[in-house]
Design a protein around this motif. Structure first.
Motif, PDB file in Angstrom:
ATOM      1  N   PRO A   1     -26.997 -77.131 -88.368  1.00  0.00           N
ATOM      2  CA  PRO A   1     -28.080 -77.856 -87.683  1.00  0.00           C
ATOM      3  C   PRO A   1     -27.719 -79.309 -87.338  1.00  0.00           C
ATOM      4  O   PRO A   1     -28.121 -79.812 -86.282  1.00  0.00           O
ATOM      5  CB  PRO A   1     -29.239 -77.813 -88.681  1.00  0.00           C
TER       6      PRO A   1
ATOM      7  N   LEU B   1     -25.659 -79.150 -84.272  1.00  0.00           N
ATOM      8  CA  LEU B   1     -26.521 -78.837 -83.129  1.00  0.00           C
ATOM      9  C   LEU B   1     -27.291 -80.069 -82.655  1.00  0.00           C
ATOM     10  O   LEU B   1     -27.446 -80.292 -81.451  1.00  0.00           O
ATOM     11  CB  LEU B   1     -27.485 -77.701 -83.487  1.00  0.00           C
TER      12      LEU B   1
ATOM     13  N   GLN C   1     -29.127 -80.517 -79.081  1.00  0.00           N
ATOM     14  CA  GLN C   1     -30.145 -79.489 -79.305  1.00  0.00           C
ATOM     15  C   GLN C   1     -31.419 -80.164 -79.820  1.00  0.00           C
ATOM     16  O   GLN C   1     -31.377 -81.195 -80.487  1.00  0.00           O
ATOM     17  CB  GLN C   1     -29.626 -78.474 -80.344  1.00  0.00           C
ATOM     18  N   SER C   2     -32.556 -79.594 -79.517  1.00  0.00           N
ATOM     19  CA  SER C   2     -33.814 -80.161 -79.998  1.00  0.00           C
ATOM     20  C   SER C   2     -33.935 -79.983 -81.503  1.00  0.00           C
ATOM     21  O   SER C   2     -33.289 -79.118 -82.107  1.00  0.00           O
ATOM     22  CB  SER C   2     -35.001 -79.472 -79.308  1.00  0.00           C
TER      23      SER C   2
ATOM     24  N   GLY D   1     -36.488 -78.855 -83.116  1.00  0.00           N
ATOM     25  CA  GLY D   1     -37.098 -77.548 -83.382  1.00  0.00           C
ATOM     26  C   GLY D   1     -36.063 -76.426 -83.355  1.00  0.00           C
ATOM     27  O   GLY D   1     -36.097 -75.506 -84.177  1.00  0.00           O
ATOM     28  N   GLY D   2     -35.154 -76.500 -82.391  1.00  0.00           N
ATOM     29  CA  GLY D   2     -34.107 -75.481 -82.310  1.00  0.00           C
ATOM     30  C   GLY D   2     -33.168 -75.533 -83.498  1.00  0.00           C
ATOM     31  O   GLY D   2     -32.766 -74.492 -84.046  1.00  0.00           O
ATOM     32  N   ALA D   3     -32.811 -76.751 -83.911  1.00  0.00           N
ATOM     33  CA  ALA D   3     -31.927 -76.909 -85.066  1.00  0.00           C
ATOM     34  C   ALA D   3     -32.628 -76.448 -86.350  1.00  0.00           C
ATOM     35  O   ALA D   3     -32.007 -75.815 -87.211  1.00  0.00           O
ATOM     36  CB  ALA D   3     -31.483 -78.358 -85.196  1.00  0.00           C
TER      37      ALA D   3
ATOM     38  N   GLY E   1     -35.024 -74.190 -86.526  1.00  0.00           N
ATOM     39  CA  GLY E   1     -35.098 -72.725 -86.458  1.00  0.00           C
ATOM     40  C   GLY E   1     -33.780 -72.078 -86.832  1.00  0.00           C
ATOM     41  O   GLY E   1     -33.739 -71.066 -87.537  1.00  0.00           O
ATOM     42  N   THR E   2     -32.694 -72.678 -86.370  1.00  0.00           N
ATOM     43  CA  THR E   2     -31.365 -72.167 -86.714  1.00  0.00           C
ATOM     44  C   THR E   2     -31.120 -72.298 -88.209  1.00  0.00           C
ATOM     45  O   THR E   2     -30.598 -71.372 -88.849  1.00  0.00           O
ATOM     46  CB  THR E   2     -30.277 -72.932 -85.936  1.00  0.00           C
TER      47      THR E   2
ATOM     48  N   THR F   1     -33.372 -72.366 -90.580  1.00  0.00           N
ATOM     49  CA  THR F   1     -34.221 -71.383 -91.267  1.00  0.00           C
ATOM     50  C   THR F   1     -33.594 -69.986 -91.209  1.00  0.00           C
ATOM     51  O   THR F   1     -33.576 -69.259 -92.215  1.00  0.00           O
ATOM     52  CB  THR F   1     -35.617 -71.351 -90.627  1.00  0.00           C
TER      53      THR F   1
END
Length: 90
Positions: free
Chosen positions: A16, A19, A24-25, A27-29, A31-32, A34
């Motif tokens: 993350p 990322l 990367q946003s 939220g995307g990091a 989510g990754t 998680t």
């Protein structure tokens, strides 16, 4: 096994961060991260079960097979004759 779990935990932190550094946003990091944590937990459980099963197999192979009803030794067969008071059969 602990080395594998340590490397997986390390990757759950590093991926993350990389990322985020690449644009990367958040939220995307998150989510990754998680998803990686969930995958790491599942793999850890599977590794434990596999290790327990591998340890159990040699123990089961070491036990001799005792037959259908578990009887061993002389005279353990069904219908064996027993001598009374030392008289020979015959």
């Amino acid at each position: 096994m602990s080395d594998v779990v340590r490397w997986a935990a390390f990757s759950c932190v590093v991926v993350p961060v990389v990322l985020l550094m690449c644009g990367q946003s958040f939220g995307g990091a998150a989510g990754t991260a998680t998803g990686l944590v969930a995958l790491t937990c599942v793999c850890r459980v599977l590794l434990r079960q596999s290790a327990r099963a591998a340890a159990r197999v040699p123990a089961e192979q070491a036990m001799p097979h005792r037959g259908r009803h578990g009887r061993t030794g002389a005279g353990s067969h069904r219908g064996a004759r027993h001598q009374s008071s030392g008289n020979p059969l015959g």
